[in-house]
Scaffold this active site. Structure first.
Site, mmCIF file in Angstrom:
data_model
loop_
_atom_site.group_PDB
_atom_site.id
_atom_site.type_symbol
_atom_site.label_atom_id
_atom_site.label_comp_id
_atom_site.label_asym_id
_atom_site.label_seq_id
_atom_site.Cartn_x
_atom_site.Cartn_y
_atom_site.Cartn_z
ATOM 1 N N SER A 564 0.611 -1.243 0.211
ATOM 2 C CA SER A 564 -0.205 -0.243 -0.181
ATOM 3 C C SER A 564 0.828 1.581 0.163
ATOM 4 C CB SER A 564 -1.318 -0.086 0.765
ATOM 5 O OG SER A 564 -1.830 -0.997 1.198
ATOM 6 N N SER A 764 -1.974 -8.363 -5.779
ATOM 7 C CA SER A 764 -1.817 -7.202 -5.206
ATOM 8 C C SER A 764 -2.803 -5.625 -5.379
ATOM 9 C CB SER A 764 -0.931 -6.931 -6.154
ATOM 10 O OG SER A 764 -1.279 -6.492 -7.172
ATOM 11 N N ASN A 767 -6.124 -8.432 -2.779
ATOM 12 C CA ASN A 767 -5.299 -8.651 -1.479
ATOM 13 C C ASN A 767 -4.901 -7.826 -0.554
ATOM 14 O OD1 ASN A 767 -6.321 -11.382 -0.787
ATOM 15 N ND2 ASN A 767 -5.385 -11.585 -2.846
ATOM 16 N N TYR A 768 -4.119 -6.625 -1.458
ATOM 17 C CA TYR A 768 -2.079 -6.228 -0.397
ATOM 18 C C TYR A 768 -2.963 -3.986 -0.689
ATOM 19 C CZ TYR A 768 0.392 -10.314 -0.225
ATOM 20 O OH TYR A 768 0.588 -11.258 -0.018
ATOM 21 N N ILE A 769 -3.383 -3.958 -1.887
ATOM 22 C CA ILE A 769 -3.361 -2.656 -1.556
ATOM 23 C C ILE A 769 -4.663 -1.955 -1.446
ATOM 24 C CG2 ILE A 769 -3.416 -0.146 -3.421
ATOM 25 C CD1 ILE A 769 -1.950 -2.470 -5.613
#
Length: 809
Positions: A564, A764, A767-769
């Site tokens: 992020s 991403s 799940n990640y950003i």
DNA sequence: TACCAGACTTGCCGTTAGGTGG
DNA sequence: CCACCTAACGGCAAGTCTGGTA
């Protein structure tokens, strides 16, 4: 703006990493010129045959999943052969004799650690950077910290203009916005829960009598149970799996076991004598049949299926209708383990109600199992989120039925995850400072821990739990072994290992000199291939330590945080006044940076090269149109060449040779078009009047139009002049500008696509950003969210959809 | 402290639905 | 309008991490 750029660690290492060969950005499209006349048909590159399987041995950078044939080099160390505890060398590992110090003064005596050094025994919070108040579960408002949220506070249910008498409850439920509610409790997940249970796999459909397994050249009459299993393999014979010896071995063993279970007498002994081709062709035929069904048939089938599944798709949680995720019980089949999985090919057996535990509200009616069956258990546990669970037989893993990604339960924990990673911002400086100090600690444990934290933070490695003998040999940070890390003085480290899903992680990077030194120490003799680098560290102890630094902190939070954070930083670089297409490209590039950081790869699609060629040709065709436009303008107004030198410049990549071929192509296409039209017209006429057939010479007559085109093109080719027809300069200019736009858009798309060849963006994204970064970007830059998030992702992140343009991560 | 089960997240890929160029 | 082709969906494997137990 909060910080974290000021850290002492050489974060820049990541940037320099070999993998980040960020291609040159050419957002600013070079020249633009003109073209056009009567829009020429866009030629399509005739599917250029390419050697698409280029990934033979281009080892270096992102080569995908490791080939399965590769001999499993797992170190003997980890096996239980030397009567070690089942789990590898940890702990008792070769004593890297405490601190050997040839290059650093390491004392074995644990000196009193300074303030932060805190060792495990004092999980007391003292001494660690305890910051800020703990994040409280109750305060989960996604948009907090931003300016006042535009959304109405606390409206539990927004009833949209409904007429008084329509009070179908479901309407209301859909608008429930949990994120506008305050308190969300951690442990209790629901108060009431109703659902319809699970959908079982359809019964086995026997093969037609004439479709059989052949053994040693003779047909075999298998009992149904065995036939089913053989069929699983038969359907796959052309796949890579079926060619994998481990897969074959496991399949064959389980196949024989099933034969035995049904007391089938046979002489089947060798896999190599089994011939599945009849089965294979049968399944192939079935597939084709299905594909060739009429649209109505397909629709009909789909409709039926939807109806059957409808009730399973939803559950009622705390009185609200929520979508269920995977309500279908996994059908039997052959386990497709990834990479070099020892159990790949094993029979995954059919699941029956007797193995399934249902979790449901006390008051709710218990869903019916299959007729004549019963559930293993019915539970009423509101501290968990699953609706049903069972054990799968191959690895004895637990499987669950959960709610869908867009549900409140999932959304809440998602929000919590992202808030936790934002909270890390406030701690990261201290944490980095802390592990930087630990890099020089006298205690091996601490030094290893510090080094591992560095790797996790800077290179976004996963924690790396220990794995068993019966799983693929993949590693993460804590499970890195001697052979996974090469050192190249003065401070270059080469990582080369198989990570999650057996995806190769290859990275050649510069690291902090102390990290380099440490790794050298951790690799020092007597350590050898197969031994753990971090032999004093487990994910467990690491995470325990991390929690002591910040509530809820674990290794994976760093991945979320760094992903992020990176996205945030990248988005800040947004140049002014880009076109929409370039904004999207810019966003995707930021996304890509994150994906590369996380090593999210994907296999190159079969026809990537073809696609690229096609783009290339299409762009060239457009450029050619532009060239013609230029020439038209010139013949209309020769003086323009002074004012607009680009008019006489020509187009990159377009030479006489190409033009010639292109003309040829245009001519052929034109003829093709005319013929098609002729046929269609003919059919139409004949449909009305069977004798109406167009005259034989009609086609030839029509084809002269193509010849005329050819003549014009030939003339153009000779004279390099293009007749403007009746177009005015003004018109030409407007056409020119439109064309320029099209060229830009297409080139942008092509670049984007090519850069994405081996990088997967969705992982991403999902799940990640932090999705609020995307929503605020979308708002700020006026990029429709649809260009950035697909429908399901928007749905999953519904809680972030109202993020204001100036929201700060 | 080792070990394991349980719960939930992360990740790649095969299949499918629907958008698009011809 | 249709065939094709891709982006998106869903499937399910494979991780992480916590907490209980011996």
């Amino acid at each position: 703006m909060s910080s974290s750029d000021s850290d002492s660690i050489s974060i820049s290492a990541r940037r320099r990493s070999g993998r980040n060969t960020g291609r040159q950005i050419n957002l600013k499209e070079s020249d633009d010129e003109n073209e056009s006349f009567d829009e020429l048909p866009l030629s399509e590159a005739k599917s250029v045959k390419t050697e698409s399987d280029d990934d033979e041995d281009d080892v270096p950078i992102g080569s995908k999943r490791a080939p399965v044939e590769k001999k499993n080099k797992r170190p003997t160390k980890r096996t239980k052969n030397n009567n070690e505890t089942k789990k590898g060398t940890r702990k008792k590992a070769e004593p890297v004799k405490e601190e050997d110090e040839d290059d650093l003064p390491l004392n074995t005596k644990a000196k009193p650690r300074t303030a932060r050094g805190k060792s495990k025994e004092s999980k007391k919070v003292n001494g660690t950077p305890v910051k800020k108040e703990e994040m409280d579960d109750r305060d989960l408002t996604p948009l907090k910290s931003g300016p006042p949220s535009p959304s109405p506070k606390s409206s539990t249910i927004t009833s949209r203009n409904r007429s008084p008498n329509d009070d179908d409850e479901e309407e209301e439920e859909e608008d429930f916005k949990w994120w506008e509610q305050g308190n969300i409790d951690g442990t209790q997940k629901w108060s009431t829960l109703e659902h319809s249970g699970v959908l079982f796999a359809p019964q086995y459909e026997p093969l037609p009598k004439d479709v059989k397994l052949y053994y040693d050249g003779k047909p075999v009459d298998l009992p149904l149970e065995a036939e089913e299993v053989a069929g699983f393999f038969g359907a796959m014979v052309e796949t890579d799996h079926a060619k994998n010896p481990t897969f074959q071995k496991n399949f064959f063993r389980d196949f024989l076991a099933v034969c035995k279970e049904c007391n089938f007498k046979h002489n089947i002994k060798e896999f190599s004598k089994c011939d599945f081709s009849q089965m294979f062709h049968y399944f192939e035929r079935k597939r084709d049949e299905k594909r060739n069904m009429s649209k109505e048939q397909k629709k009909e089938i789909k409709k039926k299926k939807d109806e059957e599944e409808e009730s399973y798709k939803w559950c009622t949680l705390d009185g609200r209708k929520e979508r269920v995720g995977n309500f279908r019980i996994e059908p039997p089949g052959l386990f497709r383990g990834r990479g070099n999985h020892p159990k790949t090919g094993s029979l995954k057996r059919r699941v029956f109600p007797e193995q399934i535990t249902i979790n449901i509200g006390k008051e709710a009616p218990v869903p019916k199992p299959l007729p004549g069956h019963h559930w293993a258990e019915v539970r009423h546990d509101n501290t968990v989120t699953w609706l049903a669970t069972w054990h799968e037989n191959v690895n004895n893993n637990v499987k669950y039925v959960f709610l869908a990604a867009g549900s409140s339960l999932k959304g809440q924990s998602d929000l919590k995850k992202y808030e936790k990673s934002r909270k890390l911002k406030d701690y990261i400086d201290d944490i980095r400072e802390g592990y930087t100090k630990d890099l020089k600690s006298d205690l091996t444990v601490e030094r290893q821990r510090g080094t591992a934290m560095y790797l996790i933070d800077v290179f976004a490695l996963r924690a790396g739990n220990e794995k068993g003998e019966d799983e693929a040999d993949t590693v993460g940070c804590c499970s890195l072994r001697y052979e996974h890390v090469s050192l190249k003085p003065p401070n270059i480290v080469i990582f080369d290992f198989l990570g999650k899903d057996s995806i190769r992680y290859y990275n050649e990077v510069e690291v902090d000199p102390q990290v380099f030194k440490n790794l050298r120490i951790f690799k020092r003799s007597p350590k050898k291939e197969g031994d753990l680098i971090f032999d004093r560290l487990t994910t467990n102890t690491l995470n325990k330590y991390l929690t002591s630094l910040m509530d809820g902190l674990s290794a994976k939070v760093f991945r979320t945080y760094n992903a992020s954070h990176t996205m945030n930083e990248e988005l800040k670089k947004m140049p002014k006044s880009l076109s929409l297409a370039d904004k999207v490209l810019f966003y995707n590039r930021a996304n890509r940076t994150v994906a590369i950081l996380c090593n999210h790869q994907r296999s190159v699609t079969k026809n990537h090269d073809v696609q690229m060629e096609r783009y290339e040709e299409r762009i060239k065709a457009l450029q050619y149109q532009r060239l013609r436009l230029h020439r038209m303008m010139l013949s209309l107004e020769p003086k323009l060449s002074k004012k607009m030198p680009e008019l006489v410049q020509g187009e990159a990549g377009i030479d006489d040779e190409w033009v010639k071929r292109h003309h040829e192509l245009l001519y052929e296409l034109e003829k093709e078009k005319i013929k098609k039209k002729f046929e269609r017209d003919n059919e139409k006429i004949m449909a009305e009047d069977p004798k109406g057939k167009l005259p034989d010479n009609e086609l030839e007559k029509r084809l002269t139009a193509a010849d005329q085109l050819k003549a014009v093109l030939d003339a153009e080719y000779r004279t390099t002049k293009v007749h403007p027809g009746r177009a005015t300069l003004e018109r030409l200019e407007s056409r020119l500008s439109k064309l320029n736009d099209r060229i830009k858009v297409m080139r942008t798309q092509m670049i984007d696509k090519d850069e994405n060849k081996t990088t997967a963006l969705t992982t991403s994204k999902i799940n990640y950003i932090d999705p609020r970064l995307t929503f605020s970007f979308s708002r700020r830059e006026e990029v429709p969210i649809e260009k950035l998030f697909s429908k399901t992702i928007r749905d999953k992140f519904n809680w972030a959809s109202e993020t204001p343009a100036d929201w700060e991560w």
